[in-house]
Design an enzyme around this catalytic site. Structure first.
Site, PDB file in Angstrom:
ATOM      1  N   ASP A 163       0.822  -1.220   0.000  1.00  9.63           N
ATOM      2  CA  ASP A 163       0.000   0.000   0.000  1.00  9.63           C
ATOM      3  C   ASP A 163       0.854   1.269   0.000  1.00  9.63           C
ATOM      4  OD1 ASP A 163       0.563   0.497   2.764  1.00  9.63           O
ATOM      5  OD2 ASP A 163      -1.180  -0.617   3.408  1.00  9.63           O
TER       6      ASP A 163
ATOM      7  N   CYS B 169     -19.894 -13.690  -3.639  1.00  9.04           N
ATOM      8  CA  CYS B 169     -20.735 -13.512  -2.456  1.00  9.04           C
ATOM      9  C   CYS B 169     -22.089 -14.203  -2.563  1.00  9.04           C
ATOM     10  CB  CYS B 169     -20.988 -12.025  -2.219  1.00  9.04           C
ATOM     11  SG  CYS B 169     -19.518 -11.094  -1.795  1.00  9.04           S
TER      12      CYS B 169
ATOM     13  N   CYS C 298     -25.651 -13.169  -0.426  1.00  8.60           N
ATOM     14  CA  CYS C 298     -25.383 -12.566   0.885  1.00  8.60           C
ATOM     15  C   CYS C 298     -25.313 -11.039   0.793  1.00  8.60           C
ATOM     16  CB  CYS C 298     -24.055 -13.114   1.409  1.00  8.60           C
ATOM     17  SG  CYS C 298     -23.545 -12.401   2.971  1.00  8.60           S
TER      18      CYS C 298
ATOM     19  N   CYS D 126     -17.155   6.093   5.657  1.00  8.87           N
ATOM     20  CA  CYS D 126     -16.510   4.877   6.174  1.00  8.87           C
ATOM     21  C   CYS D 126     -15.716   5.194   7.458  1.00  8.87           C
ATOM     22  CB  CYS D 126     -15.586   4.310   5.098  1.00  8.87           C
ATOM     23  SG  CYS D 126     -14.608   2.929   5.671  1.00  8.87           S
TER      24      CYS D 126
ATOM     25  N   CYS E 132     -12.078   0.081  11.361  1.00 15.33           N
ATOM     26  CA  CYS E 132     -13.340  -0.592  11.666  1.00 15.33           C
ATOM     27  C   CYS E 132     -13.317  -1.921  10.917  1.00 15.33           C
ATOM     28  CB  CYS E 132     -14.500   0.275  11.175  1.00 15.33           C
ATOM     29  SG  CYS E 132     -16.118  -0.529  11.218  1.00 15.33           S
TER      30      CYS E 132
HETATM   31 FE1  SF4 Z   1     -19.908 -10.845   0.380  1.00 16.71          FE
HETATM   32 FE2  SF4 Z   1     -21.600 -11.418   2.415  1.00 16.71          FE
HETATM   33 FE3  SF4 Z   1     -18.960 -11.191   2.849  1.00 16.71          FE
HETATM   34 FE4  SF4 Z   1     -20.419  -9.026   2.268  1.00 16.71          FE
HETATM   35  S1  SF4 Z   1     -20.625 -10.279   4.119  1.00 16.71           S
HETATM   36  S2  SF4 Z   1     -18.418  -9.543   1.439  1.00 16.71           S
HETATM   37  S3  SF4 Z   1     -21.891  -9.867   0.824  1.00 16.71           S
HETATM   38  S4  SF4 Z   1     -19.999 -12.755   1.555  1.00 16.71           S
END
Ligand code: SF4
Length: 351
Positions: free
Chosen positions: A138, A192, A195, A218, A245
């Site tokens: 970074d 994902c 979700c 954020c 966070c």
């Molecule tokens: Fe993906 Fe669910 Fe993880 Fe968010 S919480 S990054 S939607 S898997």
């Protein structure tokens, strides 16, 4: 297989990295999304992201003749603290990556060693005398999560973090850009699914849509990169986060299931480092701040930034026990600390 690529991968694991992958040095597929994100003002005041975005998305503009990006990952998960401490509002919460010493001190020397290894391994057949390479943790213009996906380390989740299938998202990333060709890895085809936990949990609603982070809201940005006053309407939403966070990572099923304890000693867990007492922090003068935080990620905020965040957390704690310390803080030589201490006193009195 005993190819150069394989020897580089074995060396990276020997050096202590948990993950390594190799991507071609071409324009990142996320380049257009990155430009749209900048155009919406979601980078807030992080001017270094706005400057010259083309270089950040295309390593060939950073290093002449670039052909390859080597990406390494290092887990920084340690363990989950006891629940009673985790939810104690008299303690501040730090993002996990800040529970130890400065990770650059671990990552950069090892990335250099990996670069030197590649240099030595390729010297015999290279046309040019010197291997041309750059390494970053970074610390330079590279869209690191995008290249990590291209290198097969994982996928970018709806929380915008790089998620590795065997580790979750508590990962430091580092890159080496090289002017030689290697064998490239394939991006993962997973993601994902349905979700949306991270979008729902974010305390400040900083994820307005999947894969889109509004840095202006954020908590990581507000407590670390943001240099001025924290917007008043966001302060009550920040709870006791005082440096970074992890809310959107903590709820992630990938991280909950797969985060693996880090093997590296600089991340040893300690309650009072991970969740320091707010009243101790608000009393730190410059010398005490230096003694406690030099050589750690917290150093980045300077005393002024940390105590600003601590004042907000004390206001959110809402306990009159904090009033004497805040009364002292309203006479601090830093206007930023004075301003936030005033706000905290008002918030406690209205409780
Ligand atoms: Fe993906 Fe669910 Fe993880 Fe968010 S919480 S990054 S939607 S898997």
């Amino acid at each position: 297989m005993d190819s150069l690529t394989q020897r580089i991968k074995e060396k990276a694991i020997q050096l202590g990295f948990d993950l390594i992958g190799i991507a071609p040095a071409s324009e990142a597929p996320h380049a257009e999304a990155f430009r749209r994100w900048l155009a919406r003002g979601y980078a807030a005041q992080m001017d270094w992201l706005v400057r010259d975005p083309e270089r950040r998305t295309d390593p060939r503009l950073v290093l002449e003749g670039a052909q390859t990006v080597v990406v390494v990952g290092l887990s920084y998960f340690t363990l989950n603290p006891p629940a009673e401490l985790w939810s104690d509002p008299s303690r501040g919460r730090l993002a996990r990556y800040a529970w130890g010493r400065d990770y650059h001190d671990f990552m950069i020397p090892r990335l250099r060693e990996l670069g030197e290894f590649i240099n030595a391994e390729t010297r015999a057949w290279r046309k040019t005398e010197l291997l041309n390479w750059r390494n970053y943790v970074d610390t330079g213009p590279i869209l690191e999560r995008a290249f990590a996906t291209q290198a097969g380390l994982g996928f970018i989740g709806k929380n915008t973090m790089l998620i590795a299938p065997r580790f979750g998202s508590y990962l430091f990333l580092g890159e080496i850009i090289l002017d030689i060709e290697l064998e490239y890895d394939e991006p993962h085809a997973i993601g994902c699914g349905n979700c949306t936990r991270c979008l729902n949990i974010c305390p400040t609603q900083a994820l307005p849509a999947p894969y889109l982070l509004d840095s202006n809201r954020c908590i990581s940005y507000l407590t670390i990169e943001h240099k001025g006053a924290i917007p008043v309407e966001l302060r009550p939403l920040m709870g006791n986060w005082i440096f970074g966070c992890d809310a959107c990572q903590e709820v992630c099923p990938w991280t909950r299931r797969y985060a693996q304890p880090s093997q590296v000693a600089f991340l040893h867990y300690n309650h009072d480092v991970a969740m320091p007492k707010l009243l101790e922090l608000i009393a730190l003068d410059e010398a005490a701040f230096r003694a406690r935080f030099k050589g750690t990620p917290i150093w980045r905020t300077k005393r002024r930034g940390l105590l600003r965040n601590v004042a907000v957390a004390l206001g959110n704690w809402g306990d009159p026990t904090a009033l004497p310390a805040l009364q002292k803080a309203i006479h601090d030589h830093e206007p930023l600390i004075r301003d936030h201490a005033h706000w905290a006193i008002e918030r406690i009195r209205q409780n």
